[in-house]
Write a protein that holds these residues in place. Sequence first.
Motif, short mmCIF file in Angstrom:
data_model
loop_
_atom_site.label_atom_id
_atom_site.label_comp_id
_atom_site.label_asym_id
_atom_site.label_seq_id
_atom_site.Cartn_x
_atom_site.Cartn_y
_atom_site.Cartn_z
N ASP A 68 0.86 -1.18 0.00
CA ASP A 68 0.00 0.00 0.00
C ASP A 68 0.90 1.23 0.00
O ASP A 68 1.49 1.57 1.02
N GLY A 69 1.05 1.86 -1.16
CA GLY A 69 1.86 3.06 -1.27
C GLY A 69 3.33 2.79 -1.55
O GLY A 69 4.19 3.07 -0.72
N TYR A 89 9.48 -3.18 1.78
CA TYR A 89 8.49 -2.09 1.72
C TYR A 89 7.63 -2.10 2.98
O TYR A 89 7.32 -3.16 3.52
N ASP A 90 7.19 -0.93 3.39
CA ASP A 90 6.21 -0.81 4.47
C ASP A 90 4.82 -1.10 3.92
O ASP A 90 4.60 -1.07 2.71
N GLY A 104 5.11 -4.62 9.84
CA GLY A 104 4.18 -4.47 8.71
C GLY A 104 4.83 -4.45 7.35
O GLY A 104 4.19 -4.18 6.34
N SER A 105 6.11 -4.77 7.29
CA SER A 105 6.84 -4.71 6.02
C SER A 105 6.90 -6.08 5.33
O SER A 105 6.62 -7.11 5.93
N LYS A 178 8.67 5.23 3.84
CA LYS A 178 7.54 5.84 3.14
C LYS A 178 7.93 7.09 2.36
O LYS A 178 7.41 7.36 1.30
N SER A 179 8.86 7.87 2.91
CA SER A 179 9.23 9.10 2.21
C SER A 179 10.50 8.94 1.37
O SER A 179 11.15 9.91 1.02
#
Length: 187
Positions: A68-69, A89-90, A104-105, A178-179
């Motif tokens: 997600d994202g 990825y997260d 959560g990754s 995320k960033s």
Amino acid sequence: MNEDIKKAFEVLVAGGLILYPTDTIWGIGCDATNEEAVRKVYELKKRVDSKALITLVDNPVKLDFYIDGVPEIAWDLIEVSDKPLTIIYDNARNVAPNLIAEDGSLAIRVTKESFSQELCKRFRKALVSTSANISGEPSPANFSEISDEIKNGVDYIVQYRQNDISKSKASSIIKLGKSGEVKVIRE
């Protein structure tokens, strides 16, 4: 190769484990969405399930389904990487809960190797791809180095590339925030 893919596909659909060549080292594989199959991989490797496993997909487009994202930088990194690259990825989703790390990754690699890519494409789901060794032991560089314990613990062993004695290496691993911040886990 086609017969191997057909047989591996049947085992995956039935929730079984396969031993197969990838773009890096030989891997123990299963359906990444099947919690019971993932549990069997942890048991075979004698690995605690708090240590996450890598998954393979055949195409970067599939990342959005499992993450997600996806950070924008991921697309560039995948495109320019000249060797196998696993990205953590997260915000993992749509995989077995015991495959997702405590934070959560999820670790995903887009495979470019012919067998694993075709198998992922036909299976239409992410595949677990963890080194074909007992946890804590060295990863086998080729098929001949895989222990009998691992071979006897899977439901199907792919014939393709068993005679390839070139020394394979594990992928590079990075974690993307995320960033877009990048943390190198394994070079």
